[in-house]
Design a protein around this motif. Structure first.
Motif, PDB file in Angstrom:
ATOM      1  N   GLY A 264     -25.292  18.538 -86.579  1.00 17.56           N
ATOM      2  CA  GLY A 264     -26.475  19.128 -87.180  1.00 17.56           C
ATOM      3  C   GLY A 264     -27.720  18.934 -86.333  1.00 17.56           C
ATOM      4  O   GLY A 264     -27.672  18.465 -85.198  1.00 17.56           O
ATOM      5  N   PHE A 265     -28.856  19.302 -86.905  1.00 18.99           N
ATOM      6  CA  PHE A 265     -30.127  19.266 -86.200  1.00 18.99           C
ATOM      7  C   PHE A 265     -30.755  17.880 -86.303  1.00 18.99           C
ATOM      8  O   PHE A 265     -30.716  17.245 -87.361  1.00 18.99           O
ATOM      9  N   THR A 266     -31.320  17.404 -85.191  1.00 20.78           N
ATOM     10  CA  THR A 266     -32.028  16.131 -85.164  1.00 20.78           C
ATOM     11  C   THR A 266     -33.297  16.283 -84.340  1.00 20.78           C
ATOM     12  O   THR A 266     -33.374  17.101 -83.425  1.00 20.78           O
ATOM     13  N   LEU A 267     -34.278  15.477 -84.651  1.00 20.92           N
ATOM     14  CA  LEU A 267     -35.534  15.510 -83.917  1.00 20.92           C
ATOM     15  C   LEU A 267     -35.358  15.005 -82.488  1.00 20.92           C
ATOM     16  O   LEU A 267     -36.021  15.489 -81.565  1.00 20.92           O
ATOM     17  N   ASP A 268     -34.454  14.039 -82.293  1.00 18.42           N
ATOM     18  CA  ASP A 268     -34.211  13.513 -80.946  1.00 18.42           C
ATOM     19  C   ASP A 268     -33.683  14.598 -80.014  1.00 18.42           C
ATOM     20  O   ASP A 268     -34.067  14.668 -78.833  1.00 18.42           O
ATOM     21  N   ILE A 269     -32.796  15.452 -80.526  1.00 16.43           N
ATOM     22  CA  ILE A 269     -32.257  16.537 -79.710  1.00 16.43           C
ATOM     23  C   ILE A 269     -33.356  17.523 -79.345  1.00 16.43           C
ATOM     24  O   ILE A 269     -33.428  18.018 -78.204  1.00 16.43           O
ATOM     25  N   ASP A 270     -34.255  17.817 -80.275  1.00 19.87           N
ATOM     26  CA  ASP A 270     -35.368  18.722 -79.975  1.00 19.87           C
ATOM     27  C   ASP A 270     -36.248  18.156 -78.867  1.00 19.87           C
ATOM     28  O   ASP A 270     -36.657  18.877 -77.939  1.00 19.87           O
ATOM     29  N   GLU A 271     -36.547  16.862 -78.948  1.00 11.83           N
ATOM     30  CA  GLU A 271     -37.392  16.241 -77.933  1.00 11.83           C
ATOM     31  C   GLU A 271     -36.698  16.227 -76.569  1.00 11.83           C
ATOM     32  O   GLU A 271     -37.327  16.469 -75.530  1.00 11.83           O
ATOM     33  N   GLN A 272     -35.397  15.942 -76.567  1.00 14.07           N
ATOM     34  CA  GLN A 272     -34.668  15.936 -75.303  1.00 14.07           C
ATOM     35  C   GLN A 272     -34.596  17.335 -74.700  1.00 14.07           C
ATOM     36  O   GLN A 272     -34.709  17.511 -73.475  1.00 14.07           O
ATOM     37  N   LEU A 273     -34.435  18.363 -75.530  1.00 14.92           N
ATOM     38  CA  LEU A 273     -34.411  19.745 -75.048  1.00 14.92           C
ATOM     39  C   LEU A 273     -35.734  20.108 -74.380  1.00 14.92           C
ATOM     40  O   LEU A 273     -35.760  20.753 -73.322  1.00 14.92           O
ATOM     41  N   VAL A 274     -36.841  19.680 -74.974  1.00 17.92           N
ATOM     42  CA  VAL A 274     -38.154  19.962 -74.387  1.00 17.92           C
ATOM     43  C   VAL A 274     -38.293  19.275 -73.032  1.00 17.92           C
ATOM     44  O   VAL A 274     -38.819  19.848 -72.074  1.00 17.92           O
ATOM     45  N   ARG A 275     -37.791  18.037 -72.929  1.00 16.10           N
ATOM     46  CA  ARG A 275     -37.883  17.316 -71.657  1.00 16.10           C
ATOM     47  C   ARG A 275     -36.987  17.943 -70.594  1.00 16.10           C
ATOM     48  O   ARG A 275     -37.399  18.133 -69.442  1.00 16.10           O
ATOM     49  N   VAL A 276     -35.754  18.243 -70.959  1.00 10.42           N
ATOM     50  CA  VAL A 276     -34.804  18.793 -69.986  1.00 10.42           C
ATOM     51  C   VAL A 276     -35.268  20.151 -69.458  1.00 10.42           C
ATOM     52  O   VAL A 276     -35.154  20.450 -68.258  1.00 10.42           O
ATOM     53  N   SER A 277     -35.800  20.978 -70.324  1.00  9.67           N
ATOM     54  CA  SER A 277     -36.235  22.318 -69.918  1.00  9.67           C
ATOM     55  C   SER A 277     -37.587  22.323 -69.220  1.00  9.67           C
ATOM     56  O   SER A 277     -37.993  23.365 -68.696  1.00  9.67           O
ATOM     57  N   LYS A 278     -38.296  21.152 -69.227  1.00  7.65           N
ATOM     58  CA  LYS A 278     -39.654  21.075 -68.663  1.00  7.65           C
ATOM     59  C   LYS A 278     -40.537  22.169 -69.251  1.00  7.65           C
ATOM     60  O   LYS A 278     -41.233  22.916 -68.559  1.00  7.65           O
ATOM     61  N   LEU A 279     -40.483  22.245 -70.585  1.00  6.38           N
ATOM     62  CA  LEU A 279     -41.145  23.323 -71.303  1.00  6.38           C
ATOM     63  C   LEU A 279     -42.645  23.372 -71.041  1.00  6.38           C
ATOM     64  O   LEU A 279     -43.233  24.458 -70.943  1.00  6.38           O
ATOM     65  N   GLY A 318     -24.361  21.174 -92.482  1.00  4.63           N
ATOM     66  CA  GLY A 318     -25.745  21.032 -92.924  1.00  4.63           C
ATOM     67  C   GLY A 318     -25.806  20.770 -94.414  1.00  4.63           C
ATOM     68  O   GLY A 318     -24.851  21.027 -95.167  1.00  4.63           O
ATOM     69  N   ASP A 319     -26.926  20.249 -94.862  1.00  5.82           N
ATOM     70  CA  ASP A 319     -27.048  19.824 -96.259  1.00  5.82           C
ATOM     71  C   ASP A 319     -26.828  20.968 -97.233  1.00  5.82           C
ATOM     72  O   ASP A 319     -26.080  20.839 -98.217  1.00  5.82           O
ATOM     73  N   ILE A 320     -27.476  22.108 -96.978  1.00  4.17           N
ATOM     74  CA  ILE A 320     -27.372  23.222 -97.935  1.00  4.17           C
ATOM     75  C   ILE A 320     -25.941  23.728 -98.016  1.00  4.17           C
ATOM     76  O   ILE A 320     -25.370  23.888 -99.105  1.00  4.17           O
ATOM     77  N   ASN A 321     -25.344  23.969 -96.873  1.00  2.86           N
ATOM     78  CA  ASN A 321     -23.967  24.478 -96.877  1.00  2.86           C
ATOM     79  C   ASN A 321     -22.987  23.450 -97.409  1.00  2.86           C
ATOM     80  O   ASN A 321     -21.996  23.809 -98.057  1.00  2.86           O
ATOM     81  N   ASN A 322     -23.232  22.164 -97.144  1.00  2.00           N
ATOM     82  CA  ASN A 322     -22.347  21.132 -97.684  1.00  2.00           C
ATOM     83  C   ASN A 322     -22.367  21.134 -99.203  1.00  2.00           C
ATOM     84  O   ASN A 322     -21.335  20.980 -99.863  1.00  2.00           O
ATOM     85  N   LEU A 372     -23.033  30.827 -92.099  1.00  2.00           N
ATOM     86  CA  LEU A 372     -23.732  30.897 -90.820  1.00  2.00           C
ATOM     87  C   LEU A 372     -25.214  31.213 -90.991  1.00  2.00           C
ATOM     88  O   LEU A 372     -26.018  30.923 -90.091  1.00  2.00           O
ATOM     89  N   PHE A 373     -25.571  31.805 -92.092  1.00  2.00           N
ATOM     90  CA  PHE A 373     -26.930  32.301 -92.270  1.00  2.00           C
ATOM     91  C   PHE A 373     -27.966  31.179 -92.127  1.00  2.00           C
ATOM     92  O   PHE A 373     -28.925  31.294 -91.344  1.00  2.00           O
ATOM     93  N   ALA A 374     -27.782  30.096 -92.859  1.00  6.73           N
ATOM     94  CA  ALA A 374     -28.786  29.019 -92.859  1.00  6.73           C
ATOM     95  C   ALA A 374     -28.902  28.320 -91.506  1.00  6.73           C
ATOM     96  O   ALA A 374     -30.019  28.159 -90.990  1.00  6.73           O
ATOM     97  N   PRO A 375     -27.803  27.862 -90.873  1.00  7.11           N
ATOM     98  CA  PRO A 375     -27.962  27.158 -89.596  1.00  7.11           C
ATOM     99  C   PRO A 375     -28.516  28.028 -88.474  1.00  7.11           C
ATOM    100  O   PRO A 375     -29.268  27.549 -87.627  1.00  7.11           O
ATOM    101  N   ILE A 376     -28.187  29.319 -88.447  1.00  8.78           N
ATOM    102  CA  ILE A 376     -28.716  30.188 -87.385  1.00  8.78           C
ATOM    103  C   ILE A 376     -30.220  30.327 -87.508  1.00  8.78           C
ATOM    104  O   ILE A 376     -30.970  30.171 -86.527  1.00  8.78           O
ATOM    105  N   TRP A 377     -30.686  30.590 -88.695  1.00  8.36           N
ATOM    106  CA  TRP A 377     -32.131  30.751 -88.865  1.00  8.36           C
ATOM    107  C   TRP A 377     -32.876  29.435 -88.710  1.00  8.36           C
ATOM    108  O   TRP A 377     -34.023  29.403 -88.249  1.00  8.36           O
ATOM    109  N   GLU A 378     -32.247  28.325 -89.079  1.00  7.82           N
ATOM    110  CA  GLU A 378     -32.897  27.032 -88.847  1.00  7.82           C
ATOM    111  C   GLU A 378     -33.000  26.747 -87.349  1.00  7.82           C
ATOM    112  O   GLU A 378     -34.004  26.196 -86.878  1.00  7.82           O
TER     113      GLU A 378
END
Length: 661
Positions: A264-279, A318-322, A372-378
């Motif tokens: 699922g989605f985590t804040l740590d992954i978002d931060e690492q993605l920003v660093r890796v991509s040199k956004l 994800g929580d909703i689909n679970n 698939l609807f909820a995780p794609i849009w999230e």
């Protein structure tokens, strides 16, 4: 005397010649069967390198076929001791040379088919070919074992004779030599180069007393991670040899597990993605990304995670689909948790940089389009919040993905929606993976359940098959289809999944070979192959040079929003699909199900229309952005995600499925 016939008169000369012909012997030519197959292979004629006719097959003169020189005299004197005329004797040497070359080519072709390194499936080999191949492989293995034993013996003998045991004094000497030559290395390699960094790291590692006291350079860590990623065993062998000082695998693990892997989605992954991509350093047009979605099968298994004290392996969407899945199970009175048998992965791929990041994963089982609807849009929401510009969503033609598109709108061919999370309300385009579409097109063409038909002519896989076998009957000379092999023609469940085989089969080379055959019955098949060759070239541009090197304009990068290929896709390719479908529907005397078998599958046709319309809109939109000068169409495909799946299978030392952890 005047009444006596003059032997020089025309009648007497004719009688004399007829008598000579009656007594003469007929030139027998070359009746050997080995020469017959050689000439018949060349359509009954034998030419030299300059194209001059040397010999031809005679099926009329004698009671058996024979090979004659093109200058054969046909008749011999009755008292001649020879059975052939002089010209026929002269070509015998040339025939022998040509036969030797012909047999050599046949032998090479046979070895390619049943040789030690042959990849032909055993089901396509005769029994004697299987025996021959197995004997060769057995001999080859025994030969390799003998060579290995011999090399090991030589190595051990050489080590005993000239080997030197390195003691602590020798180690100190090597370290002192490295220290003395340090200045030379610094002069030779500039600051910031990998060679200089590697030298300084080895020098520092030789000085420390404990391995834990060594501070490794980040570039050295990345290089070691790359080596370990290629082969963990090879990295460990290199490290234990003592030739190089390398960080331990425990040290590398600290770097690879900085962020705890989780579903699922985590804040740590978002931060690492920003660093890796040199956004933060990217320009606005460089922030355009594609969200690529695909599913990989895994083994149904449970693994205990001692860090979190939990079992890994159950489905988690994800929580909703679970909650939705749990509620559905409750209605069905099923309280047993579901073990995951597949992994749904979202990957973020940049259009204009080299960033390809596996963003999020969901263990699942029998996922549907509703889930698939909820995780794609999230995912779109979180990426937009980070600062990326999500322009496309790419997936394959699975039923769940088609269901997701139906939830997005009621249009027959829905290829874009408005990205509701973007500030400027950008379009969000949907794509079906172009290589996957090419593969399903080839499978529809090769399917025995379908008989493709268009505009009064058949589109048959048999046309390509016949061309292949006719081409292979020519064991000498140039081949019309040099890249087409048996695996392209006799498809297996594995070969049906290979995109490279589909691309080579539906290629310009095959189309031209069909056109050159001159058979009117195969012209529609040639047109079909040409259309999909151009379609795949237009949507699979991977670099800036292949279009020039291969002299294929459809493989050149896009540099404007009014590229001629966009017009071709809209006015020719889509019109070709519509005209094909209309001609089949207008064909009388067939039921709806029979007409359906004359077309590609509905899923493939829908995917083609969605992808083409989305691609036209995407390219036109990209070149409205300031700073965009070129675009490579391969960036919309699933190739990076498929490569990532392959790497995961290699890490688990399996070729089929892996465990979730």
């Amino acid at each position: 005397m005047g009444n006596v016939a003059n032997p020089r008169t025309g009648t007497c000369r004719t009688l004399h010649r007829l008598q000579c012909v009656e007594k003469a012997k007929i030139c027998q030519g070359h009746c050997d069967s080995k020469y017959k197959c050689l000439v018949r292979h060349r359509n009954g004629k034998f030419h030299d390198n300059k194209g001059m006719l040397l010999a031809l097959e005679d099926l009329v003169t004698l009671d058996k076929p024979t090979i004659r020189s093109s200058h054969c005299e046909f008749l011999l004197d009755s008292d001649s001791p020879y059975s052939k005329c002089r010209p026929c004797y002269k070509i015998r040497t040339l025939l022998r040379i040509a036969l030797s070359r012909y047999q050599h080519v046949i032998e090479i072709a046979s070895l390619k088919r049943v040789g030690v390194h042959s990849h032909v499936n055993h089901r396509y080999l005769l029994e004697k070919e299987k025996d021959f191949k197995l004997r060769n492989q057995h001999q080859h293995i025994r030969s390799l074992e003998r060579k290995l034993t011999h090399m090991a013996t030589k190595l051990s003998i050489a080590t005993e004779k000239v080997g030197v045991h390195l003691n602590s004094d020798m180690h100190e000497d090597v370290c002192s030599i490295m220290k003395q030559e340090d200045n030379e290395v610094v002069k030779l390699h500039p600051e910031g180069s990998f060679q200089r960094m590697f030298w300084s790291q080895q020098l520092n590692a030789s000085r420390v007393q404990k391995a834990s006291a060594m501070k490794w350079h980040p570039l050295m860590i990345k290089w070691c991670l790359y080596l370990r990623y290629k082969s963990s065993g090879a990295y460990e062998a290199l490290r234990e040899s003592g030739c190089l000082k390398l960080p331990s695998q425990r040290t590398l693990r600290d770097y690879t597990h900085v962020v705890k892997a989780a579903n699922g989605f985590t804040l740590d992954i978002d931060e690492q993605l920003v660093r890796v991509s040199k956004l933060l350093t990217l320009k606005e047009w460089q922030k355009c990304v594609a969200l690529v979605i695909d599913e990989m099968f895994i083994r149904e298994d449970l693994v205990y995670d001692k860090t979190n004290d939990e079992l890994i392996g159950f489905t988690d969407l994800g929580d909703i689909n679970n909650h939705l899945v749990a509620y559905e199970k409750c209605l069905n009175e099923d309280t047993c948790p579901t073990v995951a048998n597949s992994m749904l992965v979202f990957m973020v791929c940049s259009f204009f940089t080299q960033m390809k990041y596996p963003y999020v994963q969901f263990p699942c089982a029998n996922v549907s389009g509703d889930l698939l609807f909820a995780p794609i849009w999230e995912a779109v929401f979180r990426l937009e919040r980070c600062g990326f510009k999500v322009l496309t969503i790419t997936f394959d033609g699975a039923a769940a993905n088609r269901r997701f598109l139906k939830l997005m709108g009621s249009e027959k061919v829905l290829f874009k929606v408005i990205n509701k999370y973007s500030l400027e309300k950008r379009p969000l385009f949907f794509f079906s993976d172009p290589p996957h579409l090419l593969k399903t097109t080839r499978n529809c063409l090769a399917s025995k359940a379908r008989h493709l038909w268009c505009n009064g002519s058949d589109i048959l896989f048999q046309h390509i098959t016949d061309m292949y076998y006719r081409d292979r009957e020519k064991s000498m000379g140039l081949l019309l289809l040099p890249k087409i092999k048996l695996e392209h023609i006799q498809l297996t469940p594995f070969s049906r999944m290979r995109v490279d085989l589909a691309a080579q089969l539906l290629s310009e080379t095959v189309a031209k070979a069909l056109v050159l055959s001159g058979d009117p019955a195969v012209q529609e098949t040639a047109k079909f192959v040409t259309m999909f060759d151009k379609f795949f070239d237009a949507l699979n541009v991977s670099n800036y040079t292949s279009g020039v090197n291969k002299r294929k304009v459809f493989q050149q990068p896009y540099r404007s929003g009014d590229d001629f290929r966009l017009k071709w896709l809209k006015e020719e390719f889509l019109v070709f699909l519509d005209t094909w479908e209309q001609s089949v529907q207008a064909r009388p005397g067939f039921s709806a199900s029979e007409k359906q078998k004359m077309l590609l599958s509905p899923q493939t046709l829908l995917g083609l229309r969605i992808t083409v319309n989305s691609f036209i809109g995407l390219v036109q939109y990209l070149f409205t952005l300031e700073g965009v000068e070129s675009f490579l169409s391969q960036r919309i495909g699933q190739d990076p995600l498929e490569k990532f799946f392959g790497c995961q299978r290699q890490r688990d030392h399996l070729c089929e499925a892996i465990v979730e952890k």
